[in-house]
Design an enzyme around this catalytic site. Sequence first.
Site, PDB file in Angstrom:
ATOM      1  CG  HIS A 203      39.755  46.684  39.646  1.00  0.00           C
ATOM      2  ND1 HIS A 203      38.433  46.314  39.662  1.00  0.00           N
ATOM      3  CD2 HIS A 203      40.013  47.245  40.861  1.00  0.00           C
ATOM      4  CE1 HIS A 203      37.909  46.634  40.840  1.00  0.00           C
ATOM      5  NE2 HIS A 203      38.836  47.199  41.583  1.00  0.00           N
TER       6      HIS A 203
ATOM      7  CG  ASP B 121      38.803  43.930  36.891  1.00  0.00           C
ATOM      8  OD1 ASP B 121      39.050  43.132  37.803  1.00  0.00           O
ATOM      9  OD2 ASP B 121      38.374  45.079  37.074  1.00  0.00           O
TER      10      ASP B 121
END
Length: 433
Positions: free
Chosen positions: A99, A102
């Site tokens: 993501h 992240d």
Amino acid sequence: MTAFFQDIPKVTYQGPDGEGDFIYRHYDPDALVLGKRMEDHLRFSVAYWHSFAWTGGDPFGGQTLERPWFGDGMAEAKLKADVAFEMFDILGVPFFCFHDADARPEGATFAENKRNLEEITEYFAAKMESSKTRLLWGTANLFSHRRFMAGAATNPDPDVFAWSAATVKTCLEATHRLGGANYVLWGGREGYETLLNTDLKREADHAGRFLSMVVEHKHKIGFQGQILIEPKPQEPTKHQYDFDVATVYGFLKRYGLENEVKLNIEQGHALLAGHSFEHELALAASLGILGSIDMNRNDVQSGWDTDQFPNNPLEATLAYYEVLKAGGFTQGGTNFDAHIRRQSLDPADLILSHVGAMDTCARGLVAAAALLENGALEEARAARYAGWDGEEGKALLSSSLEAIEAKVLAENIIPEPRSGRQERLENLINRFI
């Protein structure tokens, strides 16, 4: 090189009788299964969020893990990437997934988020030049920040919809820049807490238009990857609109997207929806929308998504049997959407969790391939429906109720039940595990 995984060797295939912890006993990347390399069948991927961003928290407790890259700056984000690619190399995995949140620091504005994502994307690209590991898929985190508490695409506030759409645009472009094979949308907050303040039709229409925009932008930028939706029934919302495979397929049909979007199906989410993993895979395959999988498991004693690594070869066999029956992965793969336990503090735990999971999946793949080659299960299935292959069976489907009634009366048809032979078939499968 960083010091995080110091003294941990590269994991290699040593066979079932190999000695030590840091070896594969069943996962042999170069072994041929149905004429194709095992690595190319399984297409393993490491989940960036669980392996490098997760802090060890659960619904009842906070952080237990301490990592040198935990922080809010770009320096920590780049250290995280350095450690991640070292782990990919130790495991020899062909893919990873991430993501945006992240990988990049959270900015104060959308523009800052975009700059941070672009910078870390270029850092990833440089790391990938000297690594075998490619990007299986990218995605946007549209659920963690408080702005998404009422959803992203389905949010009642147009500003949140706009922020979310702009974020997906940047993440899709980052995935394209990195040569990603897929782009995933997971509606972690796309649902409702109560119907008292929810307009179901409006929210569905907004979600349909949002997804259409994603597909339109995919074609505009020339992204060749699959667009995937990941179903999940609940948690954190009371009800999520992407409940299961059947629900998502109905949504895609409703908005004319069934030929543009496939599914990324997770084992744990299937169980939360009251299904088995193989059911969701078989249904998606029958509908032509099986794209990729997230492999994990839930604890049978917990009623929530515990995201544990798979360790049951029977479950893996049933899953990969459906994947192989559907023709195997093309652009999809096996992403480990799983994290170590909050008491597993050592760097070695992060490596060994993947080693065990990869061996489990390899055992399942080999068993599934042998079962498929044996053909007995498919022969039993065909025999059960054999009556429909004859002329009389085919004629029924093109007949009418009146004509069928006349046939039953004229021939005095009195059906006798036939055994489904479930236990025999279960025993058959167990012979291959």
